[in-house]
Motif scaffolding. Structure first.
Motif: not given
Length: 553
Positions: A463-470
């Motif tokens: 949370p606050g630094n979620t894995i990037p979703v492309f």
């Protein structure tokens, strides 16, 4: 964006991800990519920290017996293991206590205080609990037992009359970072004790594996100080793993990620407290001999397997109850059965939230009370909703997204009705629709080794630094996509973009999408990027979040 990309010598896509996360210049980005232990705050900024240190030091000088008391979940058991490990390195009169989930319930208990009295403990240090234990602390005081509380849950209107209350969420606490987990608050305490003894932060690095595990399991934001603690804790887990972690993850012969901590280590630590007794989890965390830890891990694996079977069974029963009561279209899920195992109702609440995306509470019988675990959806504060229903509740506590509560059986009906009403009146209806947002649109040819090497430095994720979703568009099946897994539930994909770049991926629970892929029409996908380790080889693969037909035009 172009300026930042040039400063950092990275692609525009990486610079865009940094800007989305609030890192707008070189210095901010450097702090993000290169966390430093020097960025940790002075522990004495926390209200009552000096009082806590003074009392513990006096206990040590007087050879008093100290009881380290913690909750039975991962945050609580790692907190106890951390403080016990630190104190017992140089002081022999320390013992631990974890309340029995079924006999005592959550938090500080009268039984725990009686245990302290029986074992001649004159100081209890409560971790990950205690902020609402007014009557328990008063009882301990009458028995001549002092309390130091280390908690991170929201305080009530009053705080207990303890020697020291360490909780950054107190309104009059000026500690700069408010999102520490319970183990994080415990770490600040040992940091303060270490500073008072002339030690430095580098003397405490070996304890950060406990903190990283608690941060991941308790779903607190991985921002600010938590990011620093998690970053160095993950290094500790991978480079200098304690024997308990080795024993719990024998099958993972690779570098562990925060995802591994959350889905491999944390459930096994939790399993002991859910199915047996959480003191078992503390014992494996502080064990020094690998052979003994492996033996204990085998027992925990048995607990974990039983827990999996039980949560599937109860989830199925709960879904049938929702259907039978015709509650599919409500704004909330509130279910109850006296036979449901108290140790897994939190997991069941999470499972139900995945099916009916709405605030969820699962009750079971606990003694002469009803006990429950609550879970929420992104953006909705379930703690506030419970507060609005407090006239129906005997006791509750927790966070924005997860909470626990107890009430008398005659209040179950009124509570269920009021909770539905409160949520209906306060929730933004858009929060009841699950949504996956893409951080960035990219093409397959953007996914280079350098791109992924830098992307990995965004970790640890949470949370606050979620894995990037492309998002990638206009893709076609190469002909190799197929269903895999039990009952063909999952989808193994091989997709190509028009320039011929091909990537493999896995789509869990999307076996039904194979027909779309085989129709030969182009598709768009939302995905994250991960490494796949198989037969000694490592390749990049896409973890698919959603698949839709490309809209041409």
């Amino acid at each position: 964006m172009a300026f930042l990309a040039g400063q950092l010598n990275v692609d525009h896509s990486i610079a865009s991800l940094l800007i989305q996360r609030g890192f707008l210049n070189f210095d901010q980005s450097k702090t993000f990519f290169r966390p430093s232990l020097n960025d940790l705050h002075d522990p004495f900024l926390m209200k009552d920290m000096q009082k806590a240190v003074d009392r513990i030091q006096r206990a040590i000088e007087n050879k008093e017996h100290i009881l380290v008391y913690g909750d039975y979940d991962v945050d609580g058991t790692t907190s106890v293991a951390l403080l016990y490990s630190y104190l017992s390195e140089s002081y022999p009169y320390v013992t631990t206590y974890i309340p029995d989930r079924y006999q005592e319930g959550y938090g500080v208990s009268f039984a725990g205080i009686d245990y302290a009295k029986q074992h001649n403990c004159s100081l209890i240090i409560a971790l990950d609990c205690g902020i609402k234990a007014l009557d328990k602390v008063a009882y301990a005081k009458d028995e001549g037992i002092d309390f130091v509380i280390c908690d991170h849950h929201r305080p009530g209107a009053e705080v207990p009359d303890a020697i020291a209350v360490l909780d950054p969420k107190q309104e009059d606490c000026s500690y700069p970072y408010k999102e520490l987990c319970g183990c994080g608050v415990g770490f600040k305490l040992i940091q303060a004790l270490a500073l008072s003894d002339g030690k430095t932060i580098t003397d405490l690095i070996s304890y950060l594996d406990f903190v990283a595990t608690a941060i991941g399991a308790d779903i607190v934001p991985i921002t600010g100080e938590n990011r620093v603690l998690a970053y160095f804790g993950m290094i500790q887990i991978n480079e200098y793993p304690r024997v308990g972690f080795k024993a719990l993850t024998p099958q993972l012969n690779r570098k562990l990620s925060m995802t591994d901590v959350i889905f491999k280590i944390a459930p096994r630590i939790n399993a002991a407290g859910r199915m047996e007794h959480a003191s078992y989890a503390v014992e494996i965390l502080i064990e020094k001999k690998l052979e003994k830890a492996i033996e204990m891990a085998q027992g925990i694996e048995t607990f974990n397997s039983s827990r999996k079977d039980l949560d599937k069974e109860i989830t199925k029963a709960a879904l049938e109850q929702i259907s039978r009561n015709k509650e599919e279209d409500c704004a909330t899920t509130v279910v109850y059965d006296p036979s449901w195992h108290k140790g897994v109702i939190g997991i069941v609440a999470s499972r139900l939230t995945e099916t009916y995306y709405r605030p969820t509470i699962v009750f079971t019988k606990s003694g002469d009370k009803f006990a429950a675990s609550a879970r929420s959806v992104k953006g909705f504060d379930v703690y506030n909703a419970l507060e609005a229903c407090s006239d129906c509740i005997e006791q509750f506590g927790g966070h924005m997204y997860a909470a626990g509560l107890t009430l008398s059986p005659d209040q179950y009906g009124p509570f269920k009705e009021k909770f539905e009403k409160v949520v209906l009146q306060t929730i933004d209806k858009r929060l009841l629709i699950p949504e996956i947002k893409a951080d960035l649109k990219i093409d397959f040819n953007d996914i280079t080794p350098k791109f992924y090497r830098i992307l990995k430095q965004f970790a640890p994720f949470g949370p606050g630094n979620t894995i990037p979703v492309f998002l990638s568009q206009n893709l076609r099946d190469t002909g190799s996509s197929r269903c895999v897994g039990q009952e063909d539930a999952h989808l193994k994909l091989s997709l190509a973009q028009c320039d011929g770049v091909i990537f493999d991926g896995i789509a869990f629970g999307m076996g039904h999408k194979l027909t779309l892929l085989k129709s030969n029409q182009p598709v768009d996908i939302l995905y994250t990027i991960d490494e796949n380790h198989f037969n000694g080889k490592t390749n990049l693969q896409l973890i698919i979040r959603d698949i839709k037909p490309t809209i041409l035009g």
